[in-house]
Every structure is written in C-alpha cells, then in structure tokens.
Design a protein around this motif. Structure first.
Motif, PDB file in Angstrom:
ATOM      1  N   LEU A 107       0.825  -1.210   0.000  1.00 21.25           N
ATOM      2  CA  LEU A 107       0.000   0.000   0.000  1.00 21.25           C
ATOM      3  C   LEU A 107       0.862   1.263   0.000  1.00 21.25           C
ATOM      4  CD1 LEU A 107      -2.724  -1.061   2.600  1.00 21.25           C
ATOM      5  CD2 LEU A 107      -3.065  -0.701   0.151  1.00 21.25           C
ATOM      6  N   ALA A 108       1.970   1.220   0.740  1.00 20.05           N
ATOM      7  CA  ALA A 108       2.867   2.378   0.794  1.00 20.05           C
ATOM      8  C   ALA A 108       3.451   2.682  -0.580  1.00 20.05           C
ATOM      9  CB  ALA A 108       3.979   2.131   1.802  1.00 20.05           C
ATOM     10  N   ALA A 109       3.743   1.636  -1.350  1.00 19.34           N
ATOM     11  CA  ALA A 109       4.281   1.838  -2.702  1.00 19.34           C
ATOM     12  C   ALA A 109       3.276   2.566  -3.585  1.00 19.34           C
ATOM     13  CB  ALA A 109       4.653   0.492  -3.322  1.00 19.34           C
ATOM     14  N   GLN A 110       2.004   2.373  -3.303  1.00 15.63           N
ATOM     15  CA  GLN A 110       0.956   3.028  -4.095  1.00 15.63           C
ATOM     16  C   GLN A 110       0.659   4.447  -3.612  1.00 15.63           C
ATOM     17  OE1 GLN A 110      -2.601   0.440  -4.388  1.00 15.63           O
ATOM     18  NE2 GLN A 110      -1.303  -1.263  -3.748  1.00 15.63           N
ATOM     19  N   GLN A 201       4.011  -4.767  -5.975  1.00 19.58           N
ATOM     20  CA  GLN A 201       4.349  -6.181  -5.791  1.00 19.58           C
ATOM     21  C   GLN A 201       5.776  -6.343  -5.280  1.00 19.58           C
ATOM     22  OE1 GLN A 201       2.154  -8.904  -6.211  1.00 19.58           O
ATOM     23  NE2 GLN A 201       3.835  -9.857  -5.073  1.00 19.58           N
ATOM     24  N   GLY A 202       6.672  -5.508  -5.790  1.00 21.92           N
ATOM     25  CA  GLY A 202       8.062  -5.570  -5.335  1.00 21.92           C
ATOM     26  C   GLY A 202       8.182  -5.222  -3.862  1.00 21.92           C
ATOM     27  N   ALA A 203       7.414  -4.222  -3.419  1.00 22.39           N
ATOM     28  CA  ALA A 203       7.438  -3.834  -2.006  1.00 22.39           C
ATOM     29  C   ALA A 203       6.878  -4.957  -1.141  1.00 22.39           C
ATOM     30  CB  ALA A 203       6.632  -2.552  -1.801  1.00 22.39           C
ATOM     31  N   TYR A 204       5.800  -5.580  -1.614  1.00 28.11           N
ATOM     32  CA  TYR A 204       5.214  -6.703  -0.884  1.00 28.11           C
ATOM     33  C   TYR A 204       6.241  -7.823  -0.720  1.00 28.11           C
ATOM     34  CZ  TYR A 204       1.927 -10.442   0.345  1.00 28.11           C
ATOM     35  OH  TYR A 204       1.275 -11.472   0.998  1.00 28.11           O
ATOM     36  N   ASP A 205       6.895  -8.185  -1.818  1.00 24.40           N
ATOM     37  CA  ASP A 205       7.852  -9.292  -1.795  1.00 24.40           C
ATOM     38  C   ASP A 205       9.060  -8.967  -0.908  1.00 24.40           C
ATOM     39  OD1 ASP A 205       6.194 -10.625  -3.527  1.00 24.40           O
ATOM     40  OD2 ASP A 205       7.376 -10.178  -5.333  1.00 24.40           O
TER      41      ASP A 205
END
Length: 241
Positions: A107-110, A201-205
């Motif tokens: 969410l932060a990446a967005q 997705q990258g932040a999640y991973d």
C-alpha cells in the motif's frame, strides 16, 4: 528481571480487565485485594501509588480506590503486558507482523508521498550508520522506519497496530545477532527502492522476505535458548546427584 511491584502492577491490571471494571468503579478494599493478588499490603500500596501517578487509579480518602482511566493499559491498549509467556507472545507478534507488513508495504508503494519517501531514505541511511558503529540505537530507528511505512500506507488501522506490536516485542533486541544485522540494511534497501519506484508487488515481496528472515532468526534464537536452558538444567541435576 521484573520487580515484585512490576509483577503486581501487571496482575492488578489483569484483575481490572478480567473483572471488566470501568472508570468510576471501586476496587476491593486493600486487605482483600492484597490477598487476591498474593502480595503484601506495602507492595500493593506502592503499585496503587504508581498507577495513580499514571492517572489509571484515583485514591479518594475515606472512600477507597477507583478506576480513573478507561485506557488502563496506557501504551499497551491490547493488554500484552498481562501475557505471562513472553516468548510465546513474541513469536505470535512476529507472526502477526509477517501477515500484516507485506500488505502495508504494498500500500505504501501506491500511496507514499514524496516527504514520506524522503523520511524513509533518511532513516535508512541513519540505521546503516548506527549499525556500522555498533550502536543499538538502530533498533529504535528501525521501528520508526516501519512506522513511517505504516503511515505511508494511509491505512489508519495499520498505523495504530504497528507501534503497539513493535513496542510489545521486548525480546527483539536479544535475538538480533550481530553477524546477521547487515541483512536488515539490505532488506530495507530493497523495500525502500520498491516503494520509491511505486512497485507494489516488489514492495510486498521485499517486506515478506524481511519478515520471513526476522521470524527465522527469532526461531533459531529460541532454539538456542532452549538448548542452553536444557544444558543448565542437566548441569544442575548432575551437581545435586
């Protein structure tokens, strides 16, 4: 090592919670309460003074001791301080972080603002410097790093939950092995880069890897602790034979 007064404070807070006492409710008299908590009256008085100073209790001369604040746990609103098994609590809280924080980073990446990204970059550099210096203050900044990501997620629930969880993991510094501490910097770099690039997705991973590493590190620490404890018990038994 917790003092008797600290242990009694935890027991008294648990008593208030278990009996669903609310602001304005009166505690039992001192003799009865001391007996219930299995402590002396002098220790109980010390605890009541401490909780009165924290605005949790109020002593009314001639009337008794009353619940003053609905927020009886202060910085511990979920009552983690009353959980006796600190190791199990720590494991459970790390598991919760494993579930929550990857989504938080996504969410932060967005949604992160430029100011929040700047803050994350500043914290990342400061954490790395403190790690190089062997300064344990990096643990405090580490919490701030994760709290900033929570704020950047724009999810109010996460923003409130993360500091509560972090502040309750009192074993965190103990299971952080110095030989592995540099992994924290690398993981933070990957998380920061993904958030900066808006890569959800990258932040999640990246956060998932970071949380998985923390959980594995904790489990290894606890296995070592258990083996050490078993060894000490065996030595003590041998010495008494």
């Amino acid at each position: 090592m917790e003092s008797l007064a600290q242990k009694t404070e935890i027991k008294l807070l648990a008593y208030i919670k278990d009996h669903q006492l609310m602001p304005g409710d009166r505690l039992p008299g001192e003799p009865q309460l001391a007996k219930t908590l299995h402590v002396g009256r002098s220790t109980l008085r010390e605890v009541i003074r401490a909780l009165s100073a924290k605005k949790v209790l109020e002593v009314k001369r001639g009337a008794g001791t009353f619940i003053l604040s609905k927020d009886i746990y202060g910085d511990d609103p979920l009552g983690f301080a009353t959980v006796k098994d600190r190791i199990q609590l720590t494991k459970n809280l790390v598991d919760i972080r494993y579930l929550l924080e990857p989504t938080m980073a996504s969410l932060a990446a967005q949604k992160a603002s430029p100011a929040e990204i700047d803050t994350l970059q500043r914290l990342h550099l400061a954490i790395n410097q403190l790690i190089k210096e062997g300064n344990e203050a990096h643990l405090t900044l580490d919490k701030e790093f994760h709290l900033t990501i929570a704020a950047a997620s724009k999810n109010v629930a996460l923003l409130r939950l993360i500091p509560v969880i972090n502040n309750s993991i009192d074993l965190y510094g103990e299971f952080t092995a110095k030989r592995e501490i540099n992994n924290t910097g690398r993981h933070h770099q990957d998380i920061l880069q993904a958030i900066t690039e808006g890569d959800s997705q990258g932040a999640y991973d990246a956060m998932l890897i970071h949380m998985a590493h923390n959980r594995e590190r904790l489990n290894r620490y606890l296995v070592d602790l258990e083996n050490t404890t078993k060894g000490e018990r065996h030595d003590n038994q041998s010495n008494t034979q």
